[in-house]
Write a protein that holds these residues in place. Structure first.
Motif, PDB file in Angstrom:
ATOM      1  N   VAL A 206      26.399 -25.302 -39.713  1.00  0.00           N
ATOM      2  CA  VAL A 206      27.597 -24.461 -39.773  1.00  0.00           C
ATOM      3  C   VAL A 206      28.841 -25.200 -39.285  1.00  0.00           C
ATOM      4  O   VAL A 206      29.923 -24.620 -39.179  1.00  0.00           O
ATOM      5  N   ALA A 207      28.684 -26.493 -39.014  1.00  0.00           N
ATOM      6  CA  ALA A 207      29.822 -27.287 -38.553  1.00  0.00           C
ATOM      7  C   ALA A 207      30.722 -27.659 -39.727  1.00  0.00           C
ATOM      8  O   ALA A 207      30.233 -28.082 -40.774  1.00  0.00           O
ATOM      9  N   PRO A 208      32.051 -27.517 -39.577  1.00  0.00           N
ATOM     10  CA  PRO A 208      32.962 -27.896 -40.662  1.00  0.00           C
ATOM     11  C   PRO A 208      33.127 -29.409 -40.743  1.00  0.00           C
ATOM     12  O   PRO A 208      32.921 -30.120 -39.758  1.00  0.00           O
ATOM     13  N   THR A 209      33.497 -29.894 -41.903  1.00  0.00           N
ATOM     14  CA  THR A 209      33.790 -31.318 -42.049  1.00  0.00           C
ATOM     15  C   THR A 209      35.210 -31.603 -41.574  1.00  0.00           C
ATOM     16  O   THR A 209      36.053 -30.703 -41.453  1.00  0.00           O
ATOM     17  N   VAL A 210      35.484 -32.867 -41.319  1.00  0.00           N
ATOM     18  CA  VAL A 210      36.831 -33.265 -40.915  1.00  0.00           C
ATOM     19  C   VAL A 210      37.825 -32.956 -42.034  1.00  0.00           C
ATOM     20  O   VAL A 210      38.942 -32.514 -41.786  1.00  0.00           O
ATOM     21  N   LEU A 229      36.045 -38.732 -43.530  1.00  0.00           N
ATOM     22  CA  LEU A 229      36.468 -37.334 -43.554  1.00  0.00           C
ATOM     23  C   LEU A 229      35.304 -36.401 -43.878  1.00  0.00           C
ATOM     24  O   LEU A 229      35.380 -35.194 -43.654  1.00  0.00           O
ATOM     25  N   ALA A 230      34.236 -36.956 -44.406  1.00  0.00           N
ATOM     26  CA  ALA A 230      33.072 -36.139 -44.754  1.00  0.00           C
ATOM     27  C   ALA A 230      32.198 -35.843 -43.543  1.00  0.00           C
ATOM     28  O   ALA A 230      31.260 -35.051 -43.630  1.00  0.00           O
ATOM     29  N   ARG A 231      32.505 -36.444 -42.402  1.00  0.00           N
ATOM     30  CA  ARG A 231      31.693 -36.207 -41.208  1.00  0.00           C
ATOM     31  C   ARG A 231      31.892 -34.780 -40.692  1.00  0.00           C
ATOM     32  O   ARG A 231      32.989 -34.230 -40.745  1.00  0.00           O
ATOM     33  N   GLU A 232      30.832 -34.188 -40.176  1.00  0.00           N
ATOM     34  CA  GLU A 232      30.927 -32.850 -39.599  1.00  0.00           C
ATOM     35  C   GLU A 232      31.475 -32.921 -38.177  1.00  0.00           C
ATOM     36  O   GLU A 232      31.146 -33.842 -37.420  1.00  0.00           O
ATOM     37  N   ALA A 233      32.325 -31.967 -37.839  1.00  0.00           N
ATOM     38  CA  ALA A 233      32.902 -31.875 -36.497  1.00  0.00           C
ATOM     39  C   ALA A 233      32.090 -30.868 -35.691  1.00  0.00           C
ATOM     40  O   ALA A 233      31.959 -29.710 -36.075  1.00  0.00           O
ATOM     41  N   PRO A 279      31.516 -40.569 -25.943  1.00  0.00           N
ATOM     42  CA  PRO A 279      31.011 -40.056 -27.228  1.00  0.00           C
ATOM     43  C   PRO A 279      31.813 -40.587 -28.418  1.00  0.00           C
ATOM     44  O   PRO A 279      33.001 -40.927 -28.290  1.00  0.00           O
ATOM     45  N   SER A 280      31.149 -40.620 -29.570  1.00  0.00           N
ATOM     46  CA  SER A 280      31.802 -40.986 -30.823  1.00  0.00           C
ATOM     47  C   SER A 280      32.505 -39.752 -31.385  1.00  0.00           C
ATOM     48  O   SER A 280      31.883 -38.711 -31.571  1.00  0.00           O
ATOM     49  N   LEU A 281      33.788 -39.860 -31.648  1.00  0.00           N
ATOM     50  CA  LEU A 281      34.571 -38.726 -32.127  1.00  0.00           C
ATOM     51  C   LEU A 281      34.515 -38.619 -33.651  1.00  0.00           C
ATOM     52  O   LEU A 281      34.277 -39.608 -34.351  1.00  0.00           O
ATOM     53  N   ALA A 282      34.756 -37.402 -34.156  1.00  0.00           N
ATOM     54  CA  ALA A 282      34.829 -37.197 -35.602  1.00  0.00           C
ATOM     55  C   ALA A 282      36.243 -37.391 -36.114  1.00  0.00           C
ATOM     56  O   ALA A 282      36.448 -37.761 -37.274  1.00  0.00           O
ATOM     57  N   GLY A 283      37.235 -37.134 -35.286  1.00  0.00           N
ATOM     58  CA  GLY A 283      38.621 -37.302 -35.715  1.00  0.00           C
ATOM     59  C   GLY A 283      39.586 -36.838 -34.641  1.00  0.00           C
ATOM     60  O   GLY A 283      39.199 -36.232 -33.636  1.00  0.00           O
ATOM     61  N   GLY A 422      27.593 -47.016 -34.704  1.00  0.00           N
ATOM     62  CA  GLY A 422      28.965 -46.533 -34.787  1.00  0.00           C
ATOM     63  C   GLY A 422      29.362 -46.189 -36.212  1.00  0.00           C
ATOM     64  O   GLY A 422      29.976 -45.143 -36.459  1.00  0.00           O
ATOM     65  N   ARG A 423      28.995 -47.051 -37.146  1.00  0.00           N
ATOM     66  CA  ARG A 423      29.322 -46.777 -38.546  1.00  0.00           C
ATOM     67  C   ARG A 423      28.546 -45.562 -39.057  1.00  0.00           C
ATOM     68  O   ARG A 423      29.105 -44.709 -39.766  1.00  0.00           O
ATOM     69  N   ALA A 424      27.292 -45.457 -38.680  1.00  0.00           N
ATOM     70  CA  ALA A 424      26.491 -44.299 -39.101  1.00  0.00           C
ATOM     71  C   ALA A 424      27.087 -43.008 -38.562  1.00  0.00           C
ATOM     72  O   ALA A 424      27.192 -42.010 -39.284  1.00  0.00           O
ATOM     73  N   ALA A 425      27.485 -43.034 -37.298  1.00  0.00           N
ATOM     74  CA  ALA A 425      28.097 -41.842 -36.702  1.00  0.00           C
ATOM     75  C   ALA A 425      29.378 -41.477 -37.429  1.00  0.00           C
ATOM     76  O   ALA A 425      29.648 -40.300 -37.708  1.00  0.00           O
ATOM     77  N   GLY A 426      30.170 -42.485 -37.763  1.00  0.00           N
ATOM     78  CA  GLY A 426      31.411 -42.229 -38.488  1.00  0.00           C
ATOM     79  C   GLY A 426      31.176 -41.643 -39.864  1.00  0.00           C
ATOM     80  O   GLY A 426      31.972 -40.837 -40.346  1.00  0.00           O
TER      81      GLY A 426
END
Length: 695
Positions: A206-210, A229-233, A279-283, A422-426
């Motif tokens: 249920v998490a929105p994408t960036v 931008l496709a990563r979930e926040a 932590p690795s941030l989404a945006g 890091g790249r995978a998380a992004g």
């Protein structure tokens, strides 16, 4: 007539679309033609994202327009006329399919107390049993419902369904409290004697994408990698405090809202994101509409960072409000969400019971999707450890995320751990279950160098020279397989075939009695799977090598459930032709008969005589292979490579491979144009080969 299932819920936000996806995926592994139908959509002109999600699934060959019944307005204006139109449009879909997944209305924003009753009425008129989805979340979504609350929802829902003469097939309690799954199932089953399953809540679904957040705040991408931008926040942090107080509140996958005039906070967030200790941030969303100073812009540009920086004119309160109100949804462009939803469904729903309840018999045909699913299932049955040397390739990381979430194989990915993770998380890819190993890791480097020098001592190899060679990712991965640190290797997405397989020739070497390493492609046609060899490795095999290729290909076919009937292809059939090329094939065929009399093989034979029963009977009557061949052995690489590509394009076949054969342990090569799906299939194949090697 198609077997159908009607998926409906008693209220909104039940996650019905993820259940529909799971059911559709299950059906597609059993029958050839699976359809989807949406009886009620919000609008005929605005496309329904749930329907688009399901239509995007492999194996569904229907157009969007034919899968929509009526709109909410149609139902409101004249329910009986709307129902008649729904039945008419559904019948068109049903006539084209072996099974149909029907997805009921959504409730959200336009729900009414009679909505479940009307869905039940539709199901009864379509003759489709109902799979009822109940949400395990309370109305305000702040907590999970108790088993008693779930029982009460079921008690309210069942009478509405039975009153409309709908038949309830089973119940799924979705988004349920993970600690109450069994009691919830028991509480629901006590209401009605039907199967009940509970699927736990997963916040990620249920998490929105960036990108969704960027759209919600009317923002623009100021800087960063648009792919991310496709990563979930996974949450939001408002940077309204001092740096010392904000930094401890950062969360993994979080969105940080920073007033655009707080440049010190922006730099702190970027530094924290780049650090291994935060932590690795989404945006980051910069609100307020202030422009960054040229000095800060130049400083950020020099950081060479990829984290999305989004600007919006909105104030802090409005920005935070819009972000928190943005809801994620299951969509075709979020592979991780699809993987997560399918993994949860497979784990918590007994699909065999579901299929039995539908009285759905498996199809006798083997579609590409069925073949691929069979690969996944066989790989899962006995998990093997596969090494992926190309950890700097996004396709590899995305495939790894799917493989891990679906439990297909254990994985080691080569590369710098901080960079890979890091790249995978992004990218929004979860590879937490994979081991990450650097090819310059000193302990492994020394061990591999000593072993490589030993194996290649006859070529004058020294340990010192080997220390440089084994840091190459293909050599490093091959040494892992050779020494039993991995069961197989898949590479080639970013390297040539020679680069990928040369170390295997040098170190792992061929099986006893096999003179040459070769390859096959699994050609998944509309209703069956054929084996083509060799189409990728040996340019101009001798008769002896051709016999080896035929024997290896027959073994590979058998390993993957294909009854091998081997056609040794040539431009003439039987005794009708002569010449060096034909004699090569004739000699190879005789060698196969001599070395492996248990293999059903015939040749020389032309392709049409091997593939078409009528032609085969005419040209080679009495042959066990003519017209029934499953394994096609081409006389040279030129013929094989062109033929497989011609069939792939003209017959719309799925070509899986090349699959290498003849090595003592499995190593497989990817095309440099490989898709994520190709990588997943190849890893599954490699795992199955490793299962055979271990026996």
């Amino acid at each position: 007539m198609a077997r159908s299932i009607y998926i409906t819920s008693a209220e909104g936000h039940s996650g019905k679309s993820s259940i529909a996806l799971g059911v559709l995926d299950t059906l597609s592994h059993e029958v050839e033609r699976v359809g989807v139908f949406r009886p009620i959509a919000r609008s005929i002109t605005e496309r329904d994202y749930v329907l688009e999600l399901l239509l995007a699934h492999d194996g569904v060959g229907l157009d969007y327009d034919e899968c929509v019944g009526v709109t909410y307005d149609d139902v409101h204006d004249d329910p009986d006329a709307a129902l008649a139109k729904i039945v008419e449009r559904y019948k068109n879909v049903e006539s084209k399919c072996d099974a149909v997944v029907i997805v009921g209305s959504d409730y959200t924003d336009v729900g009414s107390p009679t909505e479940l009753s009307f869905n039940a009425r539709i199901a009864a008129n379509l003759g489709a049993p109902v799979l009822l989805v109940l949400t395990g979340r309370a109305m305000d979504e702040s907590r999970g419902r108790t088993p008693d609350e779930m029982r009460q929802i079921a008690e309210l829902s069942f009478p509405e369904l039975t009153a409309a003469h709908a038949s309830v097939l089973a119940v799924v309690a979705n988004r349920a409290d993970s600690e109450q799954l069994d009691p919830i199932c028991a509480a629901i089953s006590a209401v009605a004697d039907v199967p009940a399953w509970a699927i736990p809540e997963d916040p990620f679904l249920v998490a929105p994408t960036v990108s969704g957040i960027m759209s919600a705040v009317d923002g623009e991408l100021l800087q960063g990698d648009s792919e991310l931008l496709a990563r979930e926040a996974m949450g939001v942090v408002i940077a309204a405090m001092s740096m010392e107080n904000v930094l401890p509140r950062l969360i993994e996958g979080g969105i940080v809202v920073i007033p655009a005039d707080r440049s010190e906070m922006l730099l702190a967030a970027l530094t924290a994101h780049a650090s291994d200790t935060f932590p690795s941030l989404a945006g980051i969303v910069l609100n307020g509409g202030f422009e960054l100073s040229p000095t800060i812009t130049r400083l950020i540009a020099g950081l060479d960072q990829t984290l999305p920086l989004i600007t919006t004119e909105l104030g802090t309160y409005a920005t935070a409000q819009r972000i928190t109100q943005t809801r994620g949804r299951l969509a075709a462009d979020s592979q991780r969400k699809l993987d997560t939803a399918l993994a949860l469904f497979e784990k918590h729903v007994d699909t065999r019971v579901l299929l039995d309840a539908l009285s759905l018999s498996p199809s006798g045909a083997v579609t590409p999707l069925m073949f691929e699913y069979g690969l996944i299932e066989r790989a899962r049955a006995d998990l093997k450890h596969i090494v992926l040397p190309e950890g700097n390739d996004d396709r590899i990381l995305r495939a790894a995320g799917t493989l891990l979430s679906r439990g297909v194989a254990k994985l080691t990915i080569l590369g710098d751990e901080a960079e890979v993770r890091g790249r995978a998380a992004g990218l929004g890819v979860d590879i937490a279950g994979a081991a990450i190993l650097s090819p310059t890791d000193e302990e492994h480097r020394q061990r591999f160098a000593e072993e490589y020098a030993r194996v290649r001592a006859h070529k004058g190899m020294t340990v010192e020279a080997a220390r440089d060679i084994v840091t190459d990712v293909s050599y490093f991965g091959t040494m892992m397989v050779h020494l039993g640190l991995a069961d197989g290797m898949v590479s080639g997405a970013a390297h040539t075939t020679a680069h990928t397989i040369k170390p295997g020739f040098e170190v792992i070497k061929t099986l006893d009695g096999v003179s040459v390493v070769s390859s096959v492609f699994f050609m998944a046609l509309a209703d069956r799977v054929l084996v083509y060899g060799d189409c990728a490795v040996v340019p101009d095999p001798t008769s002896e090598q051709l016999a080896d290729i035929a024997i290896s290909s027959a073994g590979t076919a058998g390993q993957f459930g294909i009854d091998p009937r081997v056609a040794m292809l040539s431009y003439s059939t039987g005794e009708s032709g002569s010449g060096a090329d034909v004699e090569k094939v004739r000699t190879a065929t005789a060698l196969v008969h001599e070395r492996r009399p248990d293999i059903v093989v015939d040749g020389p034979i032309q392709y049409d005589a091997a593939a078409d029963a009528a032609v085969g009977q005419s040209k080679m009557p009495g042959s066990q292979v003519a017209g029934r061949a499953t394994v096609f052995i081409f006389p040279d690489l030129n013929t094989g490579n062109n033929t497989y590509k011609a069939v792939q394009r003209s017959a719309n076949a799925v070509a899986v491979g090349p699959v290498l054969q003849g090595l003592r342990k499995p190593i497989n090569d990817l095309s440099r144009g490989a898709l994520v799906r190709d990588i997943i299939n190849t890893v599954a194949i490699t795992a199955i080969q490793a299962q055979g090697t271990a026996q």
